[in-house]
Design a protein around this motif. Structure first.
Motif, mmCIF file in Angstrom:
data_model
loop_
_atom_site.group_PDB
_atom_site.id
_atom_site.type_symbol
_atom_site.label_atom_id
_atom_site.label_comp_id
_atom_site.label_asym_id
_atom_site.label_seq_id
_atom_site.Cartn_x
_atom_site.Cartn_y
_atom_site.Cartn_z
ATOM 1 N N SER A 1 0.778 -1.242 0.000
ATOM 2 C CA SER A 1 0.000 0.000 0.000
ATOM 3 C C SER A 1 0.807 1.288 0.000
ATOM 4 C CB SER A 1 -0.931 0.010 1.215
ATOM 5 O OG SER A 1 -0.206 0.140 2.422
ATOM 6 N N SER A 2 2.078 1.253 0.387
ATOM 7 C CA SER A 2 2.816 2.493 0.628
ATOM 8 C C SER A 2 2.942 3.381 -0.612
ATOM 9 C CB SER A 2 4.208 2.175 1.187
ATOM 10 O OG SER A 2 4.096 1.605 2.465
ATOM 11 N N ILE A 3 3.335 2.782 -1.732
ATOM 12 C CA ILE A 3 3.506 3.586 -2.949
ATOM 13 C C ILE A 3 2.160 4.132 -3.420
ATOM 14 C CG2 ILE A 3 4.065 3.459 -5.397
ATOM 15 C CD1 ILE A 3 6.418 1.730 -4.745
ATOM 16 N N ILE A 4 1.107 3.329 -3.292
ATOM 17 C CA ILE A 4 -0.232 3.784 -3.684
ATOM 18 C C ILE A 4 -0.661 4.956 -2.812
ATOM 19 C CG2 ILE A 4 -2.667 3.144 -3.853
ATOM 20 C CD1 ILE A 4 -1.742 0.282 -4.441
ATOM 21 N N TRP A 5 -0.475 4.812 -1.493
ATOM 22 C CA TRP A 5 -0.826 5.915 -0.582
ATOM 23 C C TRP A 5 0.016 7.156 -0.907
ATOM 24 C CZ3 TRP A 5 -5.285 5.555 1.244
ATOM 25 C CH2 TRP A 5 -5.778 4.447 1.939
ATOM 26 N N GLY A 6 1.285 6.947 -1.217
ATOM 27 C CA GLY A 6 2.166 8.066 -1.521
ATOM 28 C C GLY A 6 1.709 8.833 -2.747
ATOM 29 N N ARG A 7 1.285 8.111 -3.762
ATOM 30 C CA ARG A 7 0.819 8.768 -4.989
ATOM 31 C C ARG A 7 -0.507 9.489 -4.767
ATOM 32 N NH1 ARG A 7 2.512 4.033 -9.377
ATOM 33 N NH2 ARG A 7 4.752 4.481 -9.323
ATOM 34 N N ALA B 1 -3.442 14.942 0.142
ATOM 35 C CA ALA B 1 -3.209 14.319 1.449
ATOM 36 C C ALA B 1 -4.523 14.220 2.225
ATOM 37 C CB ALA B 1 -2.180 15.124 2.243
ATOM 38 N N LYS B 2 -5.408 15.166 1.995
ATOM 39 C CA LYS B 2 -6.722 15.170 2.659
ATOM 40 C C LYS B 2 -7.531 13.936 2.251
ATOM 41 C CE LYS B 2 -10.872 18.103 2.928
ATOM 42 N NZ LYS B 2 -11.427 19.417 2.543
ATOM 43 N N LEU B 3 -7.543 13.615 0.960
ATOM 44 C CA LEU B 3 -8.246 12.424 0.474
ATOM 45 C C LEU B 3 -7.616 11.158 1.041
ATOM 46 C CD1 LEU B 3 -10.318 11.054 -1.393
ATOM 47 C CD2 LEU B 3 -8.618 11.206 -3.240
ATOM 48 N N THR B 4 -6.301 11.167 1.184
ATOM 49 C CA THR B 4 -5.590 10.016 1.755
ATOM 50 C C THR B 4 -6.070 9.727 3.166
ATOM 51 O OG1 THR B 4 -3.638 10.621 0.458
ATOM 52 C CG2 THR B 4 -3.310 9.055 2.247
ATOM 53 N N LEU B 5 -6.231 10.770 3.962
ATOM 54 C CA LEU B 5 -6.734 10.603 5.329
ATOM 55 C C LEU B 5 -8.155 10.046 5.328
ATOM 56 C CD1 LEU B 5 -5.398 13.871 7.019
ATOM 57 C CD2 LEU B 5 -4.623 11.538 7.457
ATOM 58 N N ALA C 1 -4.455 0.725 6.597
ATOM 59 C CA ALA C 1 -5.090 1.992 6.940
ATOM 60 C C ALA C 1 -4.125 2.915 7.674
ATOM 61 C CB ALA C 1 -6.322 1.730 7.808
ATOM 62 N N HIS C 2 -3.384 2.373 8.629
ATOM 63 C CA HIS C 2 -2.466 3.203 9.410
ATOM 64 C C HIS C 2 -1.324 3.732 8.541
ATOM 65 C CE1 HIS C 2 -0.595 4.877 12.924
ATOM 66 N NE2 HIS C 2 0.515 4.202 12.716
ATOM 67 N N THR C 3 -0.885 2.921 7.575
ATOM 68 C CA THR C 3 0.123 3.389 6.620
ATOM 69 C C THR C 3 -0.404 4.594 5.856
ATOM 70 O OG1 THR C 3 1.024 1.145 6.350
ATOM 71 C CG2 THR C 3 1.541 2.741 4.621
ATOM 72 N N GLY C 4 -1.668 4.536 5.462
ATOM 73 C CA GLY C 4 -2.284 5.659 4.762
ATOM 74 C C GLY C 4 -2.415 6.893 5.631
ATOM 75 N N VAL C 5 -2.789 6.694 6.890
ATOM 76 C CA VAL C 5 -2.909 7.817 7.833
ATOM 77 C C VAL C 5 -1.562 8.510 7.997
ATOM 78 C CG1 VAL C 5 -3.325 8.446 10.242
ATOM 79 C CG2 VAL C 5 -4.901 6.899 9.072
ATOM 80 N N ARG C 6 -0.503 7.721 8.197
ATOM 81 C CA ARG C 6 0.834 8.277 8.388
ATOM 82 C C ARG C 6 1.301 9.023 7.132
ATOM 83 N NH1 ARG C 6 4.353 6.683 12.255
ATOM 84 N NH2 ARG C 6 6.063 6.674 10.771
ATOM 85 N N THR C 7 1.097 8.413 5.979
ATOM 86 C CA THR C 7 1.523 9.045 4.729
ATOM 87 C C THR C 7 0.745 10.336 4.485
ATOM 88 O OG1 THR C 7 2.052 6.874 3.777
ATOM 89 C CG2 THR C 7 1.819 8.711 2.246
ATOM 90 N N GLY C 8 -0.552 10.295 4.737
ATOM 91 C CA GLY C 8 -1.394 11.464 4.523
ATOM 92 C C GLY C 8 -1.027 12.639 5.409
#
Length: 384
Positions: A257-263, A269-273, A308-315
């Motif tokens: 998920s990390s690269i997807i969340w990063g992109r 970043a708001k949508l990521t959260l 999910a937590h990876t996305g929260v952190r990245t966002g």
């Protein structure tokens, strides 16, 4: 390009170390295995996170007159390495309350070292990568660390019977080595931030409303981390047997998920959260609804929560990188992180007090908080 590659490699190793020494998996399993009091487990995530956040406003003030951010980062990384060594020694030589107390004390120092690194690495990342590339940089590092962690976790699961008595020591040793290699890898990367405009400036906080909105929203999203130990605790069983599976699940989540969340974060970043918050909510809802003790179901749900937590952190990292610039960004990160540290300790104390007296799982309350977190993202202005 060379500095960017070194930074990606170093961040990957750092994230590997964090995965191996996670308060949500490894440290929870260690406290269970050494026979430490159960109440200590509830303080792992608050100490790990708040200890890394609370000092940052003071560090950001110190940095006003110290432009060489890489020096502070190096000191912080060295402190983290020595702290893991302290944990390793506490597990080898002690048990019960003593081992648990020494581990928590080591965790305090680990968090303080992480505090200095977390604040200064933002400047190093911003110096090496421009806007629109920073989320991807974070995503690549998380993916690489996920691959390495998965390669470590798989043999631990396969050879569980022969390694069960040493698995905790192996994981702690791997984390220690990763911290040392991180320090070596990023050592050549140097960053200086212009602080001339802050010369003679006394401590004051003059942020706009965006900062306070960000703190409020981020303060609610801490539940994606606070809820994690309950996925292991409610499963029960041998912690050493469960640990490699949960580490593998967390690593696989970062890998996929990390690269997807990063992109996504580089777009918004708001949508990521919002997306990651909904996924965390789904994992918690399923945990409460299924009430299953199956290790397979528990591992799948923890895997979803980890995504999910990876996305929260990245966002939230990408948002803090992009919404401000220069030393203004440093102070935003420092102030918001200190505020989040206070929020984490407050939630930790509240849940520690409520857990023994509630007739239902504390996860219900945390799930409700995640609902509020998702809705609250609507007040955040765009960071791009």
């Amino acid at each position: 390009m060379k500095e960017k590659n070194l930074l990606v490699a170093g961040l990957s190793l750092n994230k590997l170390a964090d995965l191996l020494i996670s308060a949500k998996t490894t440290l929870t399993a260690i406290l269970v295995s050494v026979g430490a009091p159960t109440w200590m487990i509830g303080w792992l995530v608050p100490i790990r996170e708040s200890g890394a956040l609370l000092p940052q406003v003071l560090i950001s003030i110190y940095l006003r007159k110290h432009t060489q951010r890489h020096i502070v980062w190096r000191i912080g990384m060295a402190v983290q390495a020595f702290s893991v060594l302290g944990m390793l020694l506490s597990v080898v030589f002690f048990s019960g309350f003593t081992a648990g107390a020494l581990l928590l004390l080591s965790l305090v120092f680990l968090s303080l070292g992480r505090s200095a690194c977390s604040l200064t690495v933002k400047d190093m990342e911003a110096d090496v990568a421009k806007k629109g590339e920073r989320g991807n940089l974070i995503g690549i590092a998380s993916t690489v660390s996920g691959v390495i962690t998965l390669l470590i976790a798989i043999p631990l699961v396969i050879f569980d019977e022969s390694l069960s008595s040493n698995v905790l020591l192996l994981i702690l040793s791997g984390s220690l080595l990763s911290f040392v290699l991180t320090l070596i890898c990023i050592w050549p990367v140097k960053t200086e931030v212009n602080t001339d405009s802050d010369e003679g400036k006394t401590f004051s906080i003059n942020f706009d409303s965006t900062v306070y909105k960000f703190i409020f929203v981020r303060g609610l999203f801490v539940h994606s981390a606070l809820v994690a130990p309950y996925f292991m605790i409610e499963r029960g069983g041998d912690a050493r047997e469960l640990l490699p599976i949960y580490i593998g699940a967390e690593a696989l989540a970062a890998l996929l998920s990390s690269i997807i969340w990063g992109r996504i974060a580089d777009k918004s970043a708001k949508l990521t959260l919002q997306l990651s918050g909904f996924l965390a909510l789904s994992a918690c809802g399923a945990l409460l609804y299924l009430e299953s003790t199956s290790i397979t179901v528990s591992a799948i749900l923890f895997f979803l929560l980890s995504i999910a937590h990876t996305g929260v952190r990245t966002g939230r990292k990408t948002y803090s990188l992009d919404v401000k610039d220069g030393h203004e960004r440093t102070e935003l990160v420092g102030f918001s992180n200190t505020a989040i540290g206070i929020i984490l300790l407050s939630f930790g104390a509240l849940y520690a007090a409520l857990t023994p007296v509630l007739p239902f799982s504390i996860v219900y309350i945390m799930t409700g908080m995640l609902v509020i977190a998702i809705v609250s993202t609507l007040i955040l202005p765009s960071e791009k």
